[in-house]
Design a protein around this motif. Structure first.
Motif, PDB file in Angstrom:
ATOM      1  N   THR A 111      38.310  45.781  41.758  1.00  0.00           N
ATOM      2  CA  THR A 111      37.338  46.114  42.614  1.00  0.00           C
ATOM      3  C   THR A 111      37.192  45.426  43.542  1.00  0.00           C
ATOM      4  OG1 THR A 111      36.044  45.811  40.667  1.00  0.00           O
ATOM      5  CG2 THR A 111      35.533  48.154  40.753  1.00  0.00           C
ATOM      6  N   ILE A 112      37.097  44.790  43.026  1.00  0.00           N
ATOM      7  CA  ILE A 112      36.266  43.395  43.912  1.00  0.00           C
ATOM      8  C   ILE A 112      38.174  43.647  45.297  1.00  0.00           C
ATOM      9  CG2 ILE A 112      36.632  40.988  44.640  1.00  0.00           C
ATOM     10  CD1 ILE A 112      34.245  41.721  43.515  1.00  0.00           C
ATOM     11  N   GLU A 113      39.449  43.523  44.772  1.00  0.00           N
ATOM     12  CA  GLU A 113      39.811  44.055  45.667  1.00  0.00           C
ATOM     13  C   GLU A 113      40.777  44.570  46.435  1.00  0.00           C
ATOM     14  OE1 GLU A 113      42.898  42.006  46.788  1.00  0.00           O
ATOM     15  OE2 GLU A 113      42.134  40.785  45.540  1.00  0.00           O
ATOM     16  N   LEU A 114      39.497  46.221  46.074  1.00  0.00           N
ATOM     17  CA  LEU A 114      38.893  46.896  46.638  1.00  0.00           C
ATOM     18  C   LEU A 114      37.714  46.632  47.501  1.00  0.00           C
ATOM     19  CD1 LEU A 114      38.739  50.314  44.377  1.00  0.00           C
ATOM     20  CD2 LEU A 114      40.566  49.600  45.787  1.00  0.00           C
ATOM     21  N   CYS A 115      37.259  46.402  48.313  1.00  0.00           N
ATOM     22  CA  CYS A 115      35.383  46.232  48.938  1.00  0.00           C
ATOM     23  C   CYS A 115      36.904  44.490  49.434  1.00  0.00           C
ATOM     24  CB  CYS A 115      35.062  44.916  47.925  1.00  0.00           C
ATOM     25  SG  CYS A 115      33.767  45.425  46.576  1.00  0.00           S
ATOM     26  N   ALA A 158      46.456  27.661  41.393  1.00  0.00           N
ATOM     27  CA  ALA A 158      46.250  29.062  41.005  1.00  0.00           C
ATOM     28  C   ALA A 158      47.529  30.216  41.834  1.00  0.00           C
ATOM     29  CB  ALA A 158      45.221  29.397  41.423  1.00  0.00           C
ATOM     30  N   GLU A 159      48.420  30.728  41.403  1.00  0.00           N
ATOM     31  CA  GLU A 159      49.066  31.406  42.134  1.00  0.00           C
ATOM     32  C   GLU A 159      48.623  32.731  42.290  1.00  0.00           C
ATOM     33  OE1 GLU A 159      52.101  32.898  39.898  1.00  0.00           O
ATOM     34  OE2 GLU A 159      52.625  31.223  39.356  1.00  0.00           O
ATOM     35  N   LYS A 160      48.482  33.152  43.889  1.00  0.00           N
ATOM     36  CA  LYS A 160      47.254  34.130  44.767  1.00  0.00           C
ATOM     37  C   LYS A 160      48.062  35.579  43.757  1.00  0.00           C
ATOM     38  CE  LYS A 160      46.843  36.270  49.156  1.00  0.00           C
ATOM     39  NZ  LYS A 160      46.664  35.866  50.403  1.00  0.00           N
ATOM     40  N   LEU A 161      47.616  36.011  43.299  1.00  0.00           N
ATOM     41  CA  LEU A 161      47.468  37.115  43.076  1.00  0.00           C
ATOM     42  C   LEU A 161      48.039  38.051  43.906  1.00  0.00           C
ATOM     43  CD1 LEU A 161      44.920  36.857  39.964  1.00  0.00           C
ATOM     44  CD2 LEU A 161      47.234  36.276  39.964  1.00  0.00           C
ATOM     45  N   ASN A 162      49.026  39.121  43.303  1.00  0.00           N
ATOM     46  CA  ASN A 162      49.248  40.181  44.603  1.00  0.00           C
ATOM     47  C   ASN A 162      48.305  41.436  43.695  1.00  0.00           C
ATOM     48  OD1 ASN A 162      50.669  41.511  46.621  1.00  0.00           O
ATOM     49  ND2 ASN A 162      52.911  41.848  45.157  1.00  0.00           N
ATOM     50  N   ILE A 163      47.583  41.642  43.981  1.00  0.00           N
ATOM     51  CA  ILE A 163      47.186  42.541  43.109  1.00  0.00           C
ATOM     52  C   ILE A 163      46.918  43.941  44.847  1.00  0.00           C
ATOM     53  CG2 ILE A 163      45.047  43.566  42.725  1.00  0.00           C
ATOM     54  CD1 ILE A 163      44.408  41.837  41.250  1.00  0.00           C
ATOM     55  N   ILE A 164      47.638  44.716  44.984  1.00  0.00           N
ATOM     56  CA  ILE A 164      47.764  45.176  46.382  1.00  0.00           C
ATOM     57  C   ILE A 164      47.133  46.721  46.165  1.00  0.00           C
ATOM     58  CG2 ILE A 164      49.277  47.188  47.805  1.00  0.00           C
ATOM     59  CD1 ILE A 164      49.656  43.922  47.687  1.00  0.00           C
ATOM     60  N   PRO A 165      45.664  46.449  46.457  1.00  0.00           N
ATOM     61  CA  PRO A 165      44.887  47.886  47.080  1.00  0.00           C
ATOM     62  C   PRO A 165      45.725  49.287  47.349  1.00  0.00           C
ATOM     63  CG  PRO A 165      43.983  46.726  48.757  1.00  0.00           C
ATOM     64  CD  PRO A 165      45.370  45.733  47.976  1.00  0.00           C
ATOM     65  N   PRO A 166      45.013  50.364  46.544  1.00  0.00           N
ATOM     66  CA  PRO A 166      45.927  52.018  47.243  1.00  0.00           C
ATOM     67  C   PRO A 166      45.682  51.976  48.273  1.00  0.00           C
ATOM     68  CG  PRO A 166      43.947  52.002  44.813  1.00  0.00           C
ATOM     69  CD  PRO A 166      44.060  50.965  45.116  1.00  0.00           C
ATOM     70  N   TYR A 167      44.914  51.545  49.294  1.00  0.00           N
ATOM     71  CA  TYR A 167      44.774  52.371  50.234  1.00  0.00           C
ATOM     72  C   TYR A 167      46.383  52.529  51.011  1.00  0.00           C
ATOM     73  CZ  TYR A 167      39.759  51.138  50.300  1.00  0.00           C
ATOM     74  OH  TYR A 167      38.407  50.605  50.377  1.00  0.00           O
ATOM     75  N   TYR A 168      47.009  51.725  50.682  1.00  0.00           N
ATOM     76  CA  TYR A 168      48.913  52.253  51.382  1.00  0.00           C
ATOM     77  C   TYR A 168      49.273  53.272  50.740  1.00  0.00           C
ATOM     78  CZ  TYR A 168      46.076  47.531  53.136  1.00  0.00           C
ATOM     79  OH  TYR A 168      45.318  46.892  53.644  1.00  0.00           O
TER      80      TYR A 168
END
Length: 312
Positions: free
Chosen positions: A189-193, A279-289
């Motif tokens: 939900t934070i990635e969606l924000c 810390a590694e950057k997490l690749n959480i791709i929001p599903p907008y695309y």
């Protein structure tokens, strides 16, 4: 009907799956999937709604879908967790709100077929439900619905706090409890924000490029967005993201203090800074695309990374 779900004596349930802790007091539900902790306490109609993660609410008099459209019954409504259909709302299919968790469709609103992808938003009817251009002056009418991005975060944070407590304390299912108690503010939900904030920052209603027009349709749908709502949405999402990260830092420092027998704050902050840098950057791709298909959370809430790995 799964564990600890209840169906009232005046309800009509046909070809439907009710997940755990779902409560249907009365009304009709046809050909739908209602996820955990969904509720329909009052007289309403719900047809072909897919809500895998549940937690939604169908208000009195809501008409979510219809079996008298004059078309083949080949349309449906796909919604994210926590979507609230207000009193006497009319939802015209197809509708995709899989990227708008914990949004509210206000009482009396007619939602036209569209895709909306802004979480924690309020949708309010403001004008006529037609989109036909006025032939006298070639000026399109006002949008039938206005969207206030992030409204729940900024204007009704009590809703989130209450929901967190409600979903934690009212779960009665024992055999399925391990996957029905996820947090509202979590990596997905934070990635969606974050994606919503980026869209609002770049939003330009005057742009006529194909990419811009496509993104506007896939995120705003047929809703109107005022400049004031855009600015408020950016601020709401920014505050939410920052508080989420700061809460993670506070929890981590408390755990560090307990595990290091009262180490100094300076030492703990240095250790925290080092951990954040490494810390590694997490690749959480929001599903907008994924603009050509309905998007579901991947992974599911109970499969996500721990919040601290995302917060730091």
């Amino acid at each position: 009907i799964m564990e600890q779900s209840h169906v009232g004596p005046h309800s009509t349930i046909v070809d439907t799956v009710l997940a755990t802790d779902v409560h249907v007091g009365c009304g009709e539900i046809h050909s739908s999937v209602l996820g955990p902790n969904s509720a329909a306490h009052h007289q309403s109609l719900c047809i072909s709604q897919i809500s895998l993660l549940g937690r939604g609410n169908i208000g009195y008099g809501a008409n979510v879908g219809s079996n008298h459209t004059g078309r083949m019954p080949d349309q449906e409504c796909t919604v994210a967790e926590g979507v609230f259909w207000g009193l006497t709302t009319c939802i015209k299919y197809p509708v995709d709100m899989t990227c708008s968790p914990y949004s509210i469709v206000a009482a009396g609103t007619t939602l036209l077929p569209q895709r909306i992808a802004l979480p924690f938003s309020l949708l309010v009817e403001t004008g006529p439900t037609t989109t036909v251009t006025d032939p006298t002056n070639n000026t399109p009418p006002a949008p039938a619905c206005q969207i206030l991005p992030g409204w729940v975060l900024s204007k009704s944070p009590f809703t989130i706090a209450r929901s967190e407590t409600k979903f934690r304390t009212r779960r009665k299912a024992k055999r399925h409890g391990h996957y029905t108690g996820w947090e509202i503010l979590r990596p997905h939900t934070i990635e969606l924000c974050r994606a919503g904030r980026e869209f609002l920052i770049d939003y330009d209603p005057r742009s006529m490029s194909r990419k811009s027009t496509l993104m506007n349709k896939q995120i705003l749908g047929k809703c109107g967005l005022t400049e004031a709502a855009r600015r408020d949405g950016i601020q709401a999402y920014t505050d939410c993201i920052q508080r989420y990260a700061l809460r993670g830092m506070l929890d981590h420092l408390v755990l560090q203090e307990e595990s290091t027998d009262g180490a100094s704050l300076r030492t703990m902050l240095k250790a925290l800074q080092k951990a954040a840098m490494e810390a590694e950057k997490l690749n959480i791709i929001p599903p907008y695309y994924c603009l050509d298909q309905v998007s579901w959370p991947a992974p599911m809430p109970w499969e996500e990374v721990d919040c601290w790995s995302h917060q730091k």
